[in-house]
Design a protein around this motif. Structure first.
Motif, mmCIF file in Angstrom:
data_model
loop_
_atom_site.group_PDB
_atom_site.id
_atom_site.type_symbol
_atom_site.label_atom_id
_atom_site.label_comp_id
_atom_site.label_asym_id
_atom_site.label_seq_id
_atom_site.Cartn_x
_atom_site.Cartn_y
_atom_site.Cartn_z
ATOM 1 N N UNK A 23 0.914 -1.319 -0.136
ATOM 2 C CA UNK A 23 -0.199 -0.101 -0.140
ATOM 3 C C UNK A 23 0.979 1.245 0.076
ATOM 4 N N UNK A 24 0.465 2.313 -0.475
ATOM 5 C CA UNK A 24 1.047 3.552 -0.653
ATOM 6 C C UNK A 24 1.406 4.156 0.873
ATOM 7 N N UNK A 25 0.485 3.838 1.845
ATOM 8 C CA UNK A 25 0.840 4.333 3.084
ATOM 9 C C UNK A 25 1.787 3.517 3.685
ATOM 10 N N UNK A 26 2.199 1.887 3.541
ATOM 11 C CA UNK A 26 2.890 1.399 3.741
ATOM 12 C C UNK A 26 4.475 1.872 3.594
ATOM 13 N N UNK A 27 4.421 2.405 2.337
ATOM 14 C CA UNK A 27 5.624 2.778 1.614
ATOM 15 C C UNK A 27 5.802 4.048 2.182
ATOM 16 N N UNK A 40 11.742 -1.145 2.682
ATOM 17 C CA UNK A 40 10.950 -1.662 1.450
ATOM 18 C C UNK A 40 12.214 -1.448 0.485
ATOM 19 N N UNK A 41 12.728 -0.050 0.462
ATOM 20 C CA UNK A 41 14.080 0.068 -0.589
ATOM 21 C C UNK A 41 15.060 -0.857 -0.236
ATOM 22 N N UNK A 42 15.214 -1.322 1.081
ATOM 23 C CA UNK A 42 16.526 -2.100 1.407
ATOM 24 C C UNK A 42 15.915 -3.606 0.823
ATOM 25 N N UNK A 43 14.778 -3.761 1.187
ATOM 26 C CA UNK A 43 14.348 -5.351 0.710
ATOM 27 C C UNK A 43 14.321 -5.470 -1.027
ATOM 28 N N UNK A 44 14.025 -4.462 -1.591
ATOM 29 C CA UNK A 44 14.115 -4.274 -2.986
ATOM 30 C C UNK A 44 15.342 -4.482 -3.610
ATOM 31 N N UNK A 45 16.400 -3.881 -3.190
ATOM 32 C CA UNK A 45 17.514 -3.886 -3.554
ATOM 33 C C UNK A 45 18.161 -5.308 -3.372
ATOM 34 N N UNK A 46 17.867 -5.897 -2.268
ATOM 35 C CA UNK A 46 18.490 -7.463 -2.034
ATOM 36 C C UNK A 46 17.536 -8.375 -2.783
ATOM 37 N N UNK A 47 16.456 -8.259 -2.976
ATOM 38 C CA UNK A 47 15.613 -9.019 -3.751
ATOM 39 C C UNK A 47 15.422 -9.011 -5.114
ATOM 40 N N UNK A 48 15.712 -7.880 -5.709
ATOM 41 C CA UNK A 48 15.694 -7.217 -7.126
ATOM 42 C C UNK A 48 14.259 -7.514 -7.604
ATOM 43 N N UNK A 49 13.327 -7.830 -6.742
ATOM 44 C CA UNK A 49 12.016 -8.106 -7.052
ATOM 45 C C UNK A 49 11.015 -6.601 -6.998
ATOM 46 N N UNK A 50 10.554 -6.456 -7.988
ATOM 47 C CA UNK A 50 9.789 -5.121 -8.137
ATOM 48 C C UNK A 50 8.580 -5.054 -7.163
ATOM 49 N N UNK A 51 8.058 -4.228 -6.675
ATOM 50 C CA UNK A 51 7.043 -3.754 -5.764
ATOM 51 C C UNK A 51 6.073 -3.118 -6.502
ATOM 52 N N UNK A 52 4.795 -3.557 -6.326
ATOM 53 C CA UNK A 52 3.555 -2.866 -6.822
ATOM 54 C C UNK A 52 3.284 -1.860 -5.760
ATOM 55 N N UNK A 61 -6.035 -0.036 -5.838
ATOM 56 C CA UNK A 61 -5.641 0.270 -7.377
ATOM 57 C C UNK A 61 -4.389 0.179 -7.596
ATOM 58 N N UNK A 62 -3.618 -0.522 -8.453
ATOM 59 C CA UNK A 62 -2.590 -0.253 -9.146
ATOM 60 C C UNK A 62 -1.706 0.880 -9.182
ATOM 61 N N UNK A 63 -0.874 1.474 -8.736
ATOM 62 C CA UNK A 63 -0.544 3.095 -8.930
ATOM 63 C C UNK A 63 0.781 3.377 -9.593
ATOM 64 N N UNK A 64 1.863 2.194 -9.033
ATOM 65 C CA UNK A 64 3.072 2.595 -9.605
ATOM 66 C C UNK A 64 3.912 1.188 -9.221
ATOM 67 N N UNK A 65 5.196 0.970 -9.906
ATOM 68 C CA UNK A 65 5.957 -0.144 -9.899
ATOM 69 C C UNK A 65 7.231 0.642 -9.198
ATOM 70 N N UNK A 66 7.692 0.033 -8.083
ATOM 71 C CA UNK A 66 9.043 0.503 -7.808
ATOM 72 C C UNK A 66 10.026 -0.665 -7.974
ATOM 73 N N UNK A 67 11.175 -0.147 -8.822
ATOM 74 C CA UNK A 67 12.184 -1.064 -9.226
ATOM 75 C C UNK A 67 13.415 -0.653 -9.029
ATOM 76 N N UNK A 68 14.442 -1.598 -8.966
ATOM 77 C CA UNK A 68 15.853 -1.327 -8.529
ATOM 78 C C UNK A 68 16.427 -0.336 -9.619
#
Length: 85
Positions: free
Chosen positions: A5-9, A16-28, A34-41
């Motif tokens: 959720x955007x509020x969690x972000x 979330x950014x730390x986990x994104x960098x380590x997993x390389x998995x995009x975050x919706x 409703x889908x709003x954006x993708x967060x990618x490394x």
């Protein structure tokens, strides 16, 4: 794919950014369910952009071939030599 959720972000951006960098998995990211954006490394995003440029160039080349807009190898070398000078 991970969904947040955007509020969690907003509350846990660093985590979330730390986990994104380590997993390389995009975050919706979703807003109001409703889908709003993708967060990618960054490296993954730049790789995707380069790949897209290559694919677009190939498509343009295929279109030129189908229209008969081709030149000989000798002409291409001459053009490249002039361009590189």
């Amino acid at each position: 794919m991970r969904v947040e959720l955007v509020t969690t972000l907003k509350r846990q951006a660093t985590k979330i950014l730390s986990e994104l960098h380590s997993s390389k998995e995009p975050v919706l990211i979703t807003e109001h369910g409703q889908p709003s954006a993708y967060l990618v490394d960054v490296d993954d995003y730049e790789f995707m952009q380069k790949r897209m440029q290559i694919l677009e160039s190939l498509a343009k080349g295929e279109q030129a071939i189908s229209r008969g807009e081709t030149i000989s190898n000798v002409e291409a070398k001459d053009k490249m030599n002039k361009w590189l000078k």
